[in-house]
Scaffold this active site. Structure first.
Site, PDB file in Angstrom:
ATOM      1  N   ASP A   1      -3.028 -18.109   0.408  1.00  0.00           N
ATOM      2  CA  ASP A   1      -3.963 -18.803  -0.494  1.00  0.00           C
ATOM      3  C   ASP A   1      -4.686 -19.913   0.261  1.00  0.00           C
ATOM      4  OD1 ASP A   1      -1.460 -20.024  -0.330  1.00  0.00           O
ATOM      5  OD2 ASP A   1      -1.346 -20.585  -2.448  1.00  0.00           O
TER       6      ASP A   1
ATOM      7  N   TYR B   1       0.812  -1.211   0.000  1.00  0.00           N
ATOM      8  CA  TYR B   1       0.000   0.000   0.000  1.00  0.00           C
ATOM      9  C   TYR B   1       0.851   1.268   0.000  1.00  0.00           C
ATOM     10  CZ  TYR B   1      -4.611  -2.028   0.929  1.00  0.00           C
ATOM     11  OH  TYR B   1      -5.803  -2.678   0.828  1.00  0.00           O
TER      12      TYR B   1
ATOM     13  N   ASP C   1      -6.840  -7.121   4.049  1.00  0.00           N
ATOM     14  CA  ASP C   1      -7.929  -6.457   3.318  1.00  0.00           C
ATOM     15  C   ASP C   1      -8.794  -7.505   2.623  1.00  0.00           C
ATOM     16  OD1 ASP C   1      -9.420  -4.388   2.043  1.00  0.00           O
ATOM     17  OD2 ASP C   1      -8.194  -4.639   0.232  1.00  0.00           O
TER      18      ASP C   1
ATOM     19  N   LYS D   1       2.950 -15.154   2.766  1.00  0.00           N
ATOM     20  CA  LYS D   1       3.221 -15.834   1.496  1.00  0.00           C
ATOM     21  C   LYS D   1       4.742 -16.023   1.427  1.00  0.00           C
ATOM     22  CE  LYS D   1       1.930 -17.371  -2.613  1.00  0.00           C
ATOM     23  NZ  LYS D   1       1.081 -18.564  -2.833  1.00  0.00           N
TER      24      LYS D   1
HETATM   25  C1  IPM Z   1     -10.720  -1.153   3.458  1.00  0.00           C
HETATM   26  C2  IPM Z   1     -10.689  -0.569   2.061  1.00  0.00           C
HETATM   27  C3  IPM Z   1      -9.478   0.324   1.893  1.00  0.00           C
HETATM   28  C4  IPM Z   1      -8.239  -0.559   2.008  1.00  0.00           C
HETATM   29  C5  IPM Z   1      -9.436   1.130   0.596  1.00  0.00           C
HETATM   30  C6  IPM Z   1     -10.665   1.941   0.378  1.00  0.00           C
HETATM   31  C7  IPM Z   1      -8.236   2.035   0.565  1.00  0.00           C
HETATM   32  O1  IPM Z   1     -10.756  -1.587   1.098  1.00  0.00           O
HETATM   33  O2  IPM Z   1     -10.693  -0.380   4.426  1.00  0.00           O
HETATM   34  O3  IPM Z   1     -10.808  -2.373   3.591  1.00  0.00           O
HETATM   35  O4  IPM Z   1      -7.808  -1.164   1.015  1.00  0.00           O
HETATM   36  O5  IPM Z   1      -7.688  -0.604   3.104  1.00  0.00           O
HETATM   37 MN    MN Z   2     -11.252  -3.521   1.935  1.00  0.00          MN
END
Ligand code: IPM
Ligand code: MN
Ligand code: NAD
Length: 347
Positions: A218, A136, A242, A186
């Site tokens: 996975d 990220y 996520d 992973k």
């Molecule tokens: C979450 C969302 C966010 C993330 C996005 C909107 C940046 O999917 O909070 O789960 O990827 O963290």
């Molecule tokens: Mn999300």
């Protein structure tokens, strides 16, 4: 008890409104709600998804209640102006590195999940997702290769201190639960994950009572569907967490039920449903506000040490579900407001 309320885009304002009504219905000493603009709404008003005045409000508060951000009309803006930067920016600026995403099956919903009822019934887990690092926040960009092909890239990395601090959160959560921690990575492919695993093993020495296991992501996705009851606490990186948490939401019935707390070292936290702005149902009064209401409960627990009030909210939501109050996401026909009313009645 000063709470910053950042409703955001799409269904964000709709679900946040119901959570605010719940907070206001409790007799909370010194409750003060301060609204701020985030996401596409803030970009339209201030030219930025996370304007400085919003960050100031966040810093002046004891906690943030966050709705959702995201608007397809903004998908072609430069990345730093896109709505999603509001939530990413808050997490990073305020060093909220630990995201707690609990998933359990509510009574009465066993038959409404994407799993067989006897499998769904076993779910009671917590995903501890790292929020400040990983792919990220690494170097990213678009470039043209010498032969003219375009290439996009995002660097995945974790520094050992980042892994160490989230590992401690995972182990501490396991200590407060059934003392089982599964670290998801992973490591068979990624150096980022090898370091992750090495550091988790180092930290494990401080928690001899916790039964630690490691699982590739996975396989973890598969096991969450096959036998979710095997998990107590899962600790994992930003992107795996996520994805796995959206997966876990359907194991318990709906993404409209999953709450989250994003925490740093102190009591300050940001509380939001795990779902997004749901543009497909926005403005129609159809969204399930329970995830946001349950996030408000997590806020009372983690930021304001009001366990009894947190429980009251959680019990009211559970009671509403057990009584058959369901939105379209669960095959019912209750609207956002109606679900909010049902929870309030049961408080
Ligand atoms: C979450 C969302 C966010 C993330 C996005 C909107 C940046 O999917 O909070 O789960 O990827 O963290
Ligand atoms: Mn999300
Ligand atoms: P989403 O979570 O917004 O929606 C996915 C599906 O789930 C949709 O069909 C939606 O209608 C449904 N859904 C979501 N929440 C619901 C609720 N409370 N009640 C009933 N149904 C619900 O994910 P998406 O469609 O991939 O993303 C839409 C936008 O939201 C994008 O701009 C994305 O970047 C953003 N997003 C923001 C956050 C956040 O603010 N933390 C989280 C995820 C996605």
């Amino acid at each position: 008890m000063r709470i910053a309320v950042f409703a955001g885009d799409g269904i964000g304002p709709e679900v946040t409104h119901e959570a605010v009504r719940v907070l206001e219905a409790l007799d909370l000493p010194g409750l003060e709600l301060v609204e701020g603009d985030v996401g596409a709404a803030a970009w339209r008003k201030h030219g930025h998804p996370l304007p400085p005045e919003t960050l100031d409000i966040a810093r002046s508060a004891g906690a943030i209640l966050f709705g959702a951000v995201g608007d397809f009309e903004c998908d072609n803006l430069e990345r730093h102006l896109r709505p999603e930067q509001a939530i990413l920016g808050l997490r990073k600026e305020l060093t909220l590195f630990a995201n707690l995403r609990p998933a359990r099956v509510f009574e009465g919903l066993e038959d409404l999940t994407s799993l067989k009822p006897e499998v769904a019934r076993t779910i009671d887990l917590l995903i501890v997702r790292e929020l400040n690092g990983d792919v990220y926040f690494g170097e990213k960009g678009m470039r043209t290769l010498p032969d003219g092909r375009r290439e996009g890239y995002d660097l995945m990395s974790y520094a050992e201190d980042e892994v160490r601090r989230i590992s401690h959160v995972g182990f501490r959560a396991a200590m407060g639960s059934r003392k089982k921690l599964c670290s998801v990575d992973k490591a068979n492919v990624l150096e980022t994950s090898q370091l992750w695993r090495d550091v988790v093993l180092e930290v494990a020495k401080e928690y001899p009572e916790v039964e630690l296991s490691h699982m590739y992501v996975d396989n973890a996705a598969m096991q969450l569907v096959k036998n979710p009851g095997q998990f107590d606490v899962i600790v994992t990186g930003n992107i795996f967490g996520d994805i796995l948490s959206d997966l876990a939401s359907m194991c318990v019935g709906s993404i409209g039920l999953l709450a989250s707390a994003s925490l740093g070292e102190g009591t300050f936290g940001l509380y939001e449903p795990i779902h997004g702005s749901a543009p497909d149902i926005a403005g129609k009064g159809l969204a399930n506000p329970m995830a946001t209401i349950l996030s408000a409960a997590m806020m009372l627990r983690h930021s304001f040490a009001r366990e009894a009030d947190a429980r009251r909210i959680e019990d009211a939501v559970a009671k509403a579900l057990a009584d058959g109050v369901k939105g379209g996401d669960l095959g019912g026909n209750a609207g956002t407001r109606e679900i909010g009313d049902a929870v309030l009645e049961r408080l």
